[in-house]
Design an enzyme around this catalytic site. Structure first.
Site, PDB file in Angstrom:
ATOM      1  CE  LYS A   1      -3.861   0.768   2.523  1.00  0.00           C
ATOM      2  NZ  LYS A   1      -4.457   0.848   3.881  1.00  0.00           N
TER       3      LYS A   1
HETATM    4  C1  E4P Z   1      -7.641   1.667   4.462  1.00  0.00           C
HETATM    5  O1  E4P Z   1      -7.025   1.318   3.484  1.00  0.00           O
HETATM    6  C2  E4P Z   1      -7.516   3.016   5.016  1.00  0.00           C
HETATM    7  O2  E4P Z   1      -6.218   3.205   5.492  1.00  0.00           O
HETATM    8  C3  E4P Z   1      -8.516   3.216   6.095  1.00  0.00           C
HETATM    9  O3  E4P Z   1      -9.765   2.751   5.657  1.00  0.00           O
HETATM   10  C4  E4P Z   1      -8.603   4.652   6.592  1.00  0.00           C
HETATM   11  O4  E4P Z   1      -9.710   4.715   7.446  1.00  0.00           O
HETATM   12  P1  E4P Z   1      -9.949   5.933   8.494  1.00  0.00           P
HETATM   13  O5  E4P Z   1     -10.268   7.138   7.695  1.00  0.00           O
HETATM   14  O6  E4P Z   1     -11.118   5.453   9.299  1.00  0.00           O
HETATM   15  O7  E4P Z   1      -8.701   6.049   9.288  1.00  0.00           O
END
Ligand code: E4P
Length: 225
Positions: free
Chosen positions: A86
């Site tokens: 990622k």
């Molecule tokens: C997933 O890939 C993201 O990092 C995550 O959903 C971010 O979520 P948040 O906005 O609740 O931290």
């Protein structure tokens, strides 16, 4: 649509993968830090629980492209080839995505707030792009609208890149992106529980059992056929 778990909580991942059609796990540095465990052991444990086949998305923490690439490569070496690296879509991140893809490494472009970021990440070769629905909503913009634009763009230009909507705070946001034909959603345990459970379903089941017992007592179907 793929349901992915947005958590590194082993207990929850075990339970959810046993009961539901789960298509993988995503993490980010915040999610990992929340568990406060040895990083190496935690990722190994997640992999053991979900098995070798399901995608596991792990976020890099470096800022410079070359370091992001090194981190991505070491994730694959230490864990397995079914890791999606990622990478946040900063300028350096986009360069890293291009390099990682030239080495045939799977990439999820993350921290996406605009459709153009998603388009550039897709052109750089990302396998998934992760727009942050709730964080976009919190900026007085429309997360679902952004997701809709991204899906349309990818269709128009024939990209194979999948849209993995992320950052949800309620079930309705997930329903909205499902209506748009989203490829995948990554969901926290708190929100996932709201996707399938409904008090009326539980009430109906209780009522069915009561009615059955009035006539058949404790007999199961297998005992009377
Ligand atoms: C997933 O890939 C993201 O990092 C995550 O959903 C971010 O979520 P948040 O906005 O609740 O931290």
């Amino acid at each position: 649509m793929e349901y992915i778990l947005d958590t590194a909580n082993i207990r929850y991942i075990k339970d959810a993968t046993e009961y539901f059609p789960i298509a993988g796990v995503t993490t980010n540095p915040t999610i990992i830090a929340k568990e406060n465990k040895n990083f190496f052991k935690l990722i190994r444990e997640i992999r053991m629980v979900i098995g070798k086949e399901l995608p596991l998305h792990i976020q890099t923490i470096s800022v410079r492209a070359e370091e992001i690439v090194e981190e991505g490569k070491s994730l694959l070496e230490k864990f397995d080839k079914n890791i999606y690296v990622k990478v946040p879509v900063t300028k350096e991140g986009i360069k890293a995505i291009k390099i990682l893809k030239s080495k045939n490494i799977k990439v999820t472009a993350t921290a996406i707030f605009t459709s153009q970021q998603a388009l550039i990440a897709a052109k750089a070769g990302a396998d998934y792009v992760a727009p942050y629905v709730n964080r976009i909503d919190n900026l007085s913009s429309d997360g679902c609208n952004t997701v809709g634009n991204i899906i349309r763009q990818f269709k128009n230009y024939g990209f194979k890149t999948k849209v993995l909507a992320a950052s949800f705070k309620n079930a309705q946001q997930i329903q909205n992106v499902a209506n748009l034909g989203i490829h995948a959603v990554t969901v926290t345990p708190e929100v996932f529980e709201k996707l399938y459970s409904h008090p009326s379903t539980d009430f109906s089941v209780e009522q069915f059992i009561k009615d059955w017992k009035k006539v058949y007592g404790d007999k199961k179907i297998k005992n009377i056929i």
